[in-house]
Design a protein around this motif. Structure first.
Motif, PDB file in Angstrom:
ATOM      1  N   ASP A  47      71.539  38.065  17.839  1.00  0.00           N
ATOM      2  CA  ASP A  47      72.053  36.796  17.330  1.00  0.00           C
ATOM      3  C   ASP A  47      71.574  35.700  18.272  1.00  0.00           C
ATOM      4  OD1 ASP A  47      73.472  34.997  15.807  1.00  0.00           O
ATOM      5  OD2 ASP A  47      75.356  35.331  16.879  1.00  0.00           O
ATOM      6  N   GLY A  48      70.484  35.050  17.907  1.00  0.00           N
ATOM      7  CA  GLY A  48      69.870  34.067  18.804  1.00  0.00           C
ATOM      8  C   GLY A  48      69.203  34.794  19.948  1.00  0.00           C
ATOM      9  N   ASP A  49      69.687  34.561  21.166  1.00  0.00           N
ATOM     10  CA  ASP A  49      69.158  35.284  22.322  1.00  0.00           C
ATOM     11  C   ASP A  49      70.159  36.307  22.846  1.00  0.00           C
ATOM     12  OD1 ASP A  49      70.954  33.416  23.188  1.00  0.00           O
ATOM     13  OD2 ASP A  49      69.834  32.869  24.987  1.00  0.00           O
ATOM     14  N   LYS A  50      71.274  36.526  22.098  1.00  0.00           N
ATOM     15  CA  LYS A  50      72.281  37.507  22.506  1.00  0.00           C
ATOM     16  C   LYS A  50      72.220  38.739  21.619  1.00  0.00           C
ATOM     17  CE  LYS A  50      76.527  36.390  23.520  1.00  0.00           C
ATOM     18  NZ  LYS A  50      77.852  35.720  23.468  1.00  0.00           N
ATOM     19  N   LYS A  51      72.487  39.884  22.197  1.00  0.00           N
ATOM     20  CA  LYS A  51      72.570  41.132  21.465  1.00  0.00           C
ATOM     21  C   LYS A  51      74.050  41.458  21.299  1.00  0.00           C
ATOM     22  CE  LYS A  51      70.920  45.888  21.866  1.00  0.00           C
ATOM     23  NZ  LYS A  51      70.215  46.824  22.730  1.00  0.00           N
ATOM     24  N   VAL A  52      74.525  41.582  20.065  1.00  0.00           N
ATOM     25  CA  VAL A  52      75.945  41.807  19.811  1.00  0.00           C
ATOM     26  C   VAL A  52      76.150  43.135  19.103  1.00  0.00           C
ATOM     27  CG1 VAL A  52      76.555  39.365  19.729  1.00  0.00           C
ATOM     28  CG2 VAL A  52      75.834  40.506  17.649  1.00  0.00           C
ATOM     29  N   ARG A  53      77.336  43.719  19.322  1.00  0.00           N
ATOM     30  CA  ARG A  53      77.690  44.959  18.654  1.00  0.00           C
ATOM     31  C   ARG A  53      78.279  44.638  17.282  1.00  0.00           C
ATOM     32  NH1 ARG A  53      81.666  48.434  21.947  1.00  0.00           N
ATOM     33  NH2 ARG A  53      82.788  46.498  22.002  1.00  0.00           N
ATOM     34  N   ILE A  54      77.895  45.434  16.286  1.00  0.00           N
ATOM     35  CA  ILE A  54      78.458  45.272  14.943  1.00  0.00           C
ATOM     36  C   ILE A  54      78.987  46.613  14.445  1.00  0.00           C
ATOM     37  CG2 ILE A  54      76.962  43.338  14.336  1.00  0.00           C
ATOM     38  CD1 ILE A  54      75.346  45.379  12.610  1.00  0.00           C
ATOM     39  N   ALA A  55      79.977  46.552  13.543  1.00  0.00           N
ATOM     40  CA  ALA A  55      80.487  47.754  12.900  1.00  0.00           C
ATOM     41  C   ALA A  55      79.590  48.088  11.726  1.00  0.00           C
ATOM     42  CB  ALA A  55      81.918  47.519  12.431  1.00  0.00           C
TER      43      ALA A  55
END
Length: 108
Positions: free
Chosen positions: A93-101
């Motif tokens: 997400d943009g320059d961030k890596k996020v955890r998703i379900a």
């Protein structure tokens, strides 16, 4: 060391194990990572064991102490917003890596 998908503070469900704890839900208190060994987690209020302690300076009475024991990380699954077990995926997400379900696609 491998990247773990379950972190401290996550709500999880126990998928396998003794019938007293299987299917129970709780919050991860601690993630135990050891190099060369498998990862384990401690879930609040679940997998209670009794430990017999002998008297010492810190505990002059001694006796039986109940505490949470660790569970192998493969025996727990993350809970999504609906309270169902889910796998963890990642999304940039943009320059961030996020955890998703994986079940809902929402951010954890």
């Amino acid at each position: 060391m491998t990247k773990l998908k379950i972190k401290r503070g996550d709500n999880v469900i126990i998928t396998t194990g003794r019938k007293e704890i299987k299917g129970k839900k709780g919050e991860v208190i601690e993630v135990i990572r050891k190099e060369g060994k498998d990862a384990r987690v401690i879930v609040a209020g679940l997998n209670i064991v009794k430990k017999h302690t002998k008297p010492s300076a810190g505990n002059p009475q001694g006796g039986i102490v109940e505490k949470e024991a660790s569970i192998h990380i493969s025996n727990v699954a993350l809970l999504d917003a609906n309270g169902k077990a889910t796998k963890v995926g990642y999304k940039v997400d943009g320059d961030k890596k996020v955890r998703i379900a994986k079940t809902t696609g929402k951010e954890i």
